[in-house]
Write an enzyme that holds these catalytic residues in place. Structure first.
Site, short mmCIF file in Angstrom:
data_model
loop_
_atom_site.label_atom_id
_atom_site.label_comp_id
_atom_site.label_asym_id
_atom_site.label_seq_id
_atom_site.Cartn_x
_atom_site.Cartn_y
_atom_site.Cartn_z
NE ARG A 149 13.50 -27.33 -0.23
CZ ARG A 149 12.83 -27.76 0.85
NH1 ARG A 149 11.85 -27.02 1.35
NH2 ARG A 149 13.13 -28.92 1.41
CG HIS A 177 13.28 -23.56 5.49
ND1 HIS A 177 13.98 -23.77 4.33
CD2 HIS A 177 12.44 -24.63 5.60
CE1 HIS A 177 13.60 -24.91 3.76
NE2 HIS A 177 12.66 -25.44 4.53
CD GLU A 182 15.55 -21.21 2.86
OE1 GLU A 182 15.99 -22.16 3.53
OE2 GLU A 182 14.39 -21.14 2.47
#
Lengths: 329, 329
Positions: free
Chosen positions: A248, A295, A277
């Site tokens: 992450r 991602h 994000e």
């Protein structure tokens, strides 16, 4: 139980709310819903908005399927008194308030190991791309800078390098398996030393960085791991060092990462995840020693058909009073 | 022998001509030349030009170090009656007329296995990059097409795929070792079935392509392998198929490859080599399913310091009447 439910009119079936972008909810929508009824708003509607125009659903939603940009925290849980199940089609669960779920007796299912191979593949792909300058050379050639590309700067050998894996769960182990075949020397950091693993263990990320030239982040994000990669760790990794993040974004202090990359304090980075994000700091865009990925570690067509099936199987199991296929809690 | 030579004035030492671009010859120039004298024209001068202005060297050049864009064929060999050794700092030797060398009693040394790991790494890197769309996504993000990149098309899983290796020499075996760790299923084609290898063998590339979805070209270029990847092979590989070439450009019929990529008859390609280097057909530049690399498979700083040493060690051995370290013939 399933047969019984099928005798009910559809409105009486337990309701499952799909909480995610239309792209994902259309993929995740189960084909067969014998013993539950799907509510798919088919737009980027957040649950709060949905309930404000459909207040009668607040008490009959029994399950929610939520992607990582659609958190299920205490505020959401308070709105849904009948909620008994949360399913996330992701390996990470930091967008779900697990302890609140636990105290409310809500079960949680994740993606299990479905994505482990794809995420490990992505970690190795990003590492190779940064080390061997693949994207940078491809970009240079495609801009028709032929003479420049034929004098492209040398890459760095991957085979035989010392690699530190942060978080040696299923994904970390898959990364280790792959990089061992490149004759890399593996060591790791995790909450605890793994009794069945022979790779050297370092009890801190700083020690791991001091003893390796590549860090691959595969751990989960929580209060202990937030900004686990700070300036001190990056300086310890050193000027030739490479960091790959498939965990992450907030595992890394992103501002410090940018500073270290620009100052040449580390050698490069391969980033599939970012702190805020879908925003990516635009300062990254000019850096040839950084490879960016949106991602996408789990975004393969094979994984997508797998996760669709897995979400459906978990729902069917739950509403048949059977154990979840891939329980988190 | 070495001591003896050291007693001669430098002009009487055997001459070694460095034949390559200044970038490479500056890297390859040995530090210590006890028993030979280096002629490094330090410009892109071809041997013919050099000899036309330095005709006296025609009879005293005993060895030549030649990179792959500087061929040593019959025309060059005829010019150098005293030549006894050719060294190429490359795995491939198709730029050297080996049979003419053999008949003239000229020894040839290559890079041995020095580059095998780097070339295998590059093959896997290109495969992963094409399959998982790394370069394409990085390019998309860096163009600040954030919304486009967050809806980037799905990649294709690598783990578990059926991979066919064309040419199972040292590099092919290194590729196989790496891809086995991705749980890929390996098979191969080569001149002959390898008795000690358990991977399934196909006696033709067409059969190999029919039974796999990925082809990795690691064989040498010769009259038997030129255009071994033709339209028929690509159609057999199929619409999802990927071809990676780390061998030589002319292993593939490049025009047919372009046609098959544009028509969607194959899924993608990762190309480190091209038919007419340093030229790359510009039609490739617009293709997102193609990753291009400027013949960079061996271009790591680690390999460069290794090859510099190896060239020097071969020269010292040869001029000490010892066996070559990495003989080709």
């Amino acid at each position: 139980m399933e047969d019984q439910n099928n005798k009910f009119p559809k409105n009486n079936l337990p309701k499952v709310f799909l909480h995610g972008s239309p792209k994902f909810t259309s993929i995740l929508q189960p084909h067969h819903s014998h013993n539950f009824h799907i509510i798919n708003p088919s737009s980027s509607t957040h649950l709060h908005q949905f309930l404000s125009t459909n207040p009668h659903h607040a008490t009959d939603i029994a399950a929610i399927v939520c992607t990582s940009l659609y958190p299920v925290k205490a505020d959401v849980l308070r709105l849904l008194p009948s909620l008994r199940l949360v399913i996330t089609p992701s390996a990470g669960t930091n967008h779900i308030d697990l302890s609140e779920c636990r105290s409310r007796g809500i079960q949680v299912a994740g993606a299990g190991n479905l994505f482990s191979e794809d995420v490990a593949d992505m970690a190795v792909a990003l590492l190779m791309d940064v080390s061997r300058k693949i994207s940078a050379a491809d970009r240079c050639l495609k801009r028709q800078s032929l003479s420049a590309s034929w004098n492209f700067p040398l890459g760095s050998k991957l085979s035989g390098k010392k690699v530190g894996i942060v978080g040696l769960g299923r994904i970390g182990l898959e990364v280790a398996q792959r990089l061992e075949a490149f004759n890399c020397i593996i060591s790791y950091n995790s909450r605890n030393k793994k009794p069945l693993v022979s790779y050297p263990f370092y009890s801190t990320v700083l020690d791991l960085a001091t003893n390796t030239s590549i860090l691959i982040l595969c751990c989960e994000l929580n209060n202990q791991t937030r900004h686990i990669i700070n300036r001190e760790v990056m300086l310890a990794l050193g000027k030739g060092g490479v960091i790959v993040n498939v965990g992450r974004g907030a595992l890394i202090d992103e501002k410090e990462l940018l500073r270290c990359l620009i100052e040449g304090e580390i050698g490069g980075a391969g980033l599939d995840v970012f702190e805020n994000e879908p925003n990516v700091p635009k300062e990254f865009f000019a850096l040839d020693n950084v490879v960016l990925s949106p991602h996408a570690a789990v975004l393969t067509s094979e994984s997508f058909s797998g996760i669709k099936q897995l979400v459906e199987q978990n729902l069917i199991a739950f509403f048949s009073n059977k154990p979840l296929i891939t329980p988190v809690i």
